[in-house]
Motif scaffolding. Structure first.
Motif, PDB file in Angstrom:
ATOM      1  N   ALA A 217      -2.610  11.851 -13.107  1.00 34.69           N
ATOM      2  CA  ALA A 217      -3.892  12.382 -12.783  1.00 34.69           C
ATOM      3  C   ALA A 217      -4.546  11.948 -11.643  1.00 34.69           C
ATOM      4  N   THR A 218      -4.337  10.512 -11.429  1.00 34.49           N
ATOM      5  CA  THR A 218      -5.182   9.901 -10.195  1.00 34.49           C
ATOM      6  C   THR A 218      -4.759  10.410  -8.821  1.00 34.49           C
ATOM      7  N   LEU A 219      -3.409  10.888  -8.806  1.00 35.62           N
ATOM      8  CA  LEU A 219      -2.469  11.119  -7.592  1.00 35.62           C
ATOM      9  C   LEU A 219      -3.012  12.646  -7.436  1.00 35.62           C
ATOM     10  N   ASP A 220      -3.209  13.167  -8.524  1.00 35.02           N
ATOM     11  CA  ASP A 220      -3.407  14.717  -8.194  1.00 35.02           C
ATOM     12  C   ASP A 220      -4.903  15.059  -8.001  1.00 35.02           C
ATOM     13  N   SER A 221      -5.770  13.977  -8.243  1.00 35.43           N
ATOM     14  CA  SER A 221      -7.289  14.407  -8.156  1.00 35.43           C
ATOM     15  C   SER A 221      -7.747  14.698  -6.608  1.00 35.43           C
TER      16      SER A 221
ATOM     17  N   TYR B 177     -10.098   0.677 -13.166  1.00 33.50           N
ATOM     18  CA  TYR B 177      -9.260  -0.053 -12.503  1.00 33.50           C
ATOM     19  C   TYR B 177      -7.781   0.360 -12.412  1.00 33.50           C
ATOM     20  N   GLN B 178      -7.304   1.204 -13.371  1.00 33.03           N
ATOM     21  CA  GLN B 178      -6.119   1.785 -13.271  1.00 33.03           C
ATOM     22  C   GLN B 178      -6.172   2.736 -12.168  1.00 33.03           C
TER      23      GLN B 178
ATOM     24  N   ALA C  55      -4.473   1.811  -4.590  1.00 35.31           N
ATOM     25  CA  ALA C  55      -3.898   0.412  -3.965  1.00 35.31           C
ATOM     26  C   ALA C  55      -2.583   0.447  -3.583  1.00 35.31           C
ATOM     27  N   ILE C  56      -1.623   0.763  -4.494  1.00 30.43           N
ATOM     28  CA  ILE C  56      -0.383   0.756  -4.422  1.00 30.43           C
ATOM     29  C   ILE C  56       0.002   1.936  -3.326  1.00 30.43           C
ATOM     30  N   VAL C  57      -0.569   3.115  -3.419  1.00 28.18           N
ATOM     31  CA  VAL C  57      -0.216   4.128  -2.281  1.00 28.18           C
ATOM     32  C   VAL C  57      -0.521   3.635  -1.101  1.00 28.18           C
ATOM     33  N   ASN C  58      -1.664   2.981  -0.963  1.00 25.19           N
ATOM     34  CA  ASN C  58      -2.174   2.550   0.335  1.00 25.19           C
ATOM     35  C   ASN C  58      -1.011   1.444   0.960  1.00 25.19           C
TER      36      ASN C  58
ATOM     37  N   LEU D   2       0.697  -8.785  -6.096  1.00 21.67           N
ATOM     38  CA  LEU D   2       1.268  -7.025  -5.848  1.00 21.67           C
ATOM     39  C   LEU D   2       1.864  -6.504  -7.164  1.00 21.67           C
ATOM     40  N   ALA D   3       2.381  -7.323  -7.853  1.00 18.60           N
ATOM     41  CA  ALA D   3       3.088  -7.075  -9.082  1.00 18.60           C
ATOM     42  C   ALA D   3       2.084  -6.649 -10.040  1.00 18.60           C
ATOM     43  N   LEU D   4       0.978  -7.644  -9.981  1.00 21.23           N
ATOM     44  CA  LEU D   4      -0.139  -7.580 -11.052  1.00 21.23           C
ATOM     45  C   LEU D   4      -0.637  -6.175 -10.667  1.00 21.23           C
ATOM     46  N   ILE D   5      -0.929  -5.656  -9.459  1.00 19.51           N
ATOM     47  CA  ILE D   5      -1.601  -4.511  -9.232  1.00 19.51           C
ATOM     48  C   ILE D   5      -0.734  -3.359  -9.729  1.00 19.51           C
ATOM     49  N   ALA D   6       0.375  -3.383  -9.238  1.00 16.13           N
ATOM     50  CA  ALA D   6       1.423  -2.385 -10.065  1.00 16.13           C
ATOM     51  C   ALA D   6       1.383  -2.292 -11.378  1.00 16.13           C
ATOM     52  N   ARG D   7       1.522  -3.445 -12.156  1.00 13.85           N
ATOM     53  CA  ARG D   7       1.305  -3.545 -13.721  1.00 13.85           C
ATOM     54  C   ARG D   7       0.065  -2.591 -14.091  1.00 13.85           C
ATOM     55  N   SER D   8      -1.036  -3.153 -13.413  1.00 16.65           N
ATOM     56  CA  SER D   8      -2.458  -2.510 -13.787  1.00 16.65           C
ATOM     57  C   SER D   8      -2.410  -0.893 -13.575  1.00 16.65           C
ATOM     58  N   ALA D   9      -1.669  -0.685 -12.434  1.00 13.25           N
ATOM     59  CA  ALA D   9      -1.767   0.883 -12.344  1.00 13.25           C
ATOM     60  C   ALA D   9      -1.025   1.797 -13.327  1.00 13.25           C
TER      61      ALA D   9
END
Lengths: 284, 379
Positions: A57-61, A254-255, A261-264, A35-42
């Motif tokens: 930009a992703t969250l507003d798309s 991936y970002q 994924a973090i939102v999910n 999860l930390a890796l995913i958060a870092r990649s985000a």
């Protein structure tokens, strides 16, 4: 004597606290670290530096917002369907005596063991364009096109999810119903309550914690459902898990996939937290 | 419940009396079977309006099944059940106009006391003002007005049972069914609740009560009549005092009050003041005759507390035996004597000195305190 007994006990260190270490290590390696890796990649952009504009930009798309809305709508509708179907089945199985009730309950239970795609595949055979229903209708009425299309819409996803996840409501409700004192139901009837009033006033309040537990579990599972949505392939029905798949596998973004994924994950943990609070307040 | 606690309930009780429509209950050859196994053999029994009829018997005797048949929880395989002259056999429970109090109270745990009591009235579509006054009345009758906002879990067992009774009374039932209502309470509270139910019925003389219990003392205290069941069949029925004093058969004698039963032979059937002479071993006794001729074998039924160890005025019958057990229990002393092949129990309230075990003992009883019952086995 007392000195002899007390001395070794005082010197012995208490190592009981160490038992918590193994599960914590497993949890860290299997969940927290990825999860930390995913958060870092985000957060990190292609250059390796923090890229908050990419996150925003992703969250507003439009695709993300649509997927968030679809996920919520489908999860809530499916959960409502699971609660309605699960409650109806549980009431019948628990309170309408018929010889095959235990067998029927076990058969419904087996849905939990089946892979979700199997139900979806069965639905395709039943309600798909070339399925039994459409085949019968086109032949029977001499139609040129199959008339039933609901399977390839959000309704198809909801129907499949209700079919797959209703046992998650049914099982705790049956357990709760089995704990209701039969004499409460009998006394209520003798006091003048008809069956529906008994269900509403006596049975449902007693089973509310079980319904909330089952419903919350359904909500969690349907929020994260991937296989059914993918397999049905409904046009325009993109949920958060499917969008993550699209971003990561189809678009190699991936970002964005990690941000979603973090939102999910946050959504799932939030729902789980609400469930825990509700269960505690209702004594479940 | 204290008299003070009852104070605010008296008016309410009278209200309930006025509203109560006295109803009879009739069993007309009612038989119940579960999966082919008969658990209640054809039962014919009438309960008079305003009467407390206690149904007693050991486990599996069919007493609870009979009650459940009246309630509509089990369907008789044959026979008809009438309440107040109406055939209710085919009616669902909610149309029978009855109420029930059960062993585990069966209060609705998510409802406060007042809502529990109001449940039946709401189910019957009563108006809000009527519900409020009836709930207040019923809670007053059982002295629980101040507990109306509590949940059942916040009450003691005795208080919960009072609420259950209030809930049943609030709907003003044609007949009140009580299914072992005191079995879950400890001995002291049970005694107190028996007195409360007796007082309640004294205040509600029109209320017909069908009371199922395995506790003979509850039945003896409360019931106008007692029906004794055994193995799914009615074994004896009669007015409480009559059944106790003159049990019609061996089972009734032993189950109700654990009577002593001594085999005797009628020696002289010429009745003198209703008394006939019987022989028990070497002893000749005078007891109330049952019309049987001389030479007939009978069982002499005499209660343990009707036997004394000293010859007192009127205690003209004497039985000789040998003392086997002596148990001093404070106010009472329980003794067991061997008479021939039989054991005779004596409950003495006052003894100048404890008799020695193993010694010869004379037991005395009044002719009017004994009765003769048929010797047939199995009944």
């Amino acid at each position: 004597m007392s000195d002899l007994a007390a001395a070794p006990a005082a010197a012995r260190p208490n190592l009981n606290g160490l038992w918590v270490a193994p599960p914590l290590i497993v949890l860290a390696l299997s969940f927290l670290y990825p999860l930390a890796l995913i958060a870092r990649s985000a957060v990190l952009g292609e250059t390796g530096a923090p890229d908050w504009s990419g996150v925003l930009a992703t969250l507003d798309s439009r695709p993300f917002l649509n997927a968030l809305l679809n996920t919520g709508e489908i999860a809530v509708a499916s959960t409502a369907g699971c609660l309605a179907l699960g409650l109806a089945l549980a009431l019948i199985l628990a309170f309408v005596p018929f010889p095959g009730a235990p067998l029927a309950a076990r058969l419904i239970d087996t849905f939990i063991a089946l892979p979700t795609f199997l139900i979806t595949l069965a639905f395709t055979f039943l309600y798909g364009s070339a399925g039994i229903l459409n085949g019968a209708l086109t032949q029977g009425f001499g139609l040129a096109e199959p008339p039933v299309h609901f399977l390839y819409s959000a309704w198809g996803v909801i129907l499949a999810e209700v079919t797959v996840y209703s046992p998650f409501v049914l099982r705790p409700l049956l357990a709760a119903f089995s704990l209701i004192d039969q004499s409460q139901i009998e006394v209520a009837g003798l006091l003048g309550a008809r069956p529906w009033r008994i269900v509403r006033s006596v049975i449902l309040p007693a089973a509310l914690p079980a319904a909330i537990a089952g419903g919350s579990l359904c909500l969690l599972l349907t929020v994260n459902e991937f296989g059914i949505v993918l397999f049905i392939g409904a046009k325009g029905v993109i949920t958060l898990p499917l969008l993550i798949y699209d971003k990561a596998i189809q678009e190699s973004d991936y970002q964005a996939a990690c941000v979603i994924a973090i939102v999910n994950v946050a959504l799932s943990l939030g729902l789980f937290g609400l469930y825990r609070v509700a269960a505690r307040r209702l004594g479940g | 419940m204290t008299a003070a606690a009852l104070g605010d309930g008296r008016t309410a009780t009278q209200d309930l009396v006025r509203a109560g429509a006295a109803s009879t209950v009739g069993f007309d050859k009612v038989s119940v079977a579960y999966r082919g196994a008969v658990v209640l053999k054809p039962l014919t029994l009438e309960v008079a309006a305003g009467e407390i009829l206690a149904m007693i018997g050991p486990s599996g005797s069919g007493k609870t099944t009979a009650l459940r048949a009246v309630a509509g929880f089990v369907r008789p395989v044959s026979g008809r059940i009438r309440v107040g002259g109406t055939d209710v056999t085919d009616l669902p429970p909610y149309e029978r106009g009855l109420a029930m109090v059960v062993q585990n109270y069966a209060l609705f745990p998510h409802m406060r006391v007042a809502d529990n009591v109001a449940f039946g009235l709401r189910a019957r579509g009563a108006a809000r003002t009527l519900i409020e006054s009836r709930v207040d009345d019923a809670l007053g009758v059982v002295g629980m007005r101040t507990f109306r906002k509590r949940y059942p879990r916040e009450l003691s067992g005795g208080q919960q049972q009072r609420v259950a009774i209030a809930r049943a009374l609030a709907v003003r039932p044609r007949v009140l069914l009580l299914d072992e209502p005191l079995s879950a309470l400890d001995a002291q509270i049970r005694r107190s609740m028996v007195e409360e139910i007796a007082r309640l019925h004294a205040d509600l003389p029109d209320l017909t009560i069908l009371y199922v219990t395995h506790d003979q003392s509850e039945a003896l205290t409360l019931a106008d009549r007692i029906a004794i069941l055994k193995d799914g069949a009615l074994c004896a029925v009669g007015r409480t005092a009559d059944l106790y004093r003159r049990p019609p058969n061996r089972f009734a004698a032993e189950f109700l009050g654990r009577a002593n039963l001594l085999p005797v032979v009628i020696e002289d059937d010429r009745s003198v003041g209703g008394m006939v002479a019987v022989r028990a071993g070497a002893d000749r006794l005078l007891v109330a005759g049952d019309g049987a001729p001389a030479g007939t074998r009978r069982l002499l039924c005499v209660r343990p507390q009707h036997l004394t160890l000293t010859a007192e005025l009127g205690y003209s019958n004497r039985i000789g035996g040998r003392l086997r057990q002596v148990h001093w229990q404070g106010e009472l002393t329980h003794l067991v004597a061997e008479v021939g092949d039989s054991l005779v129990r004596i409950v003495a309230t006052r003894l100048p000195a404890l008799p020695e075990r193993g010694g010869a003992v004379d037991m005395f009883f009044a002719p009017g305190d004994a009765s003769l019952i048929p010797e047939e086995a199995g009944v």
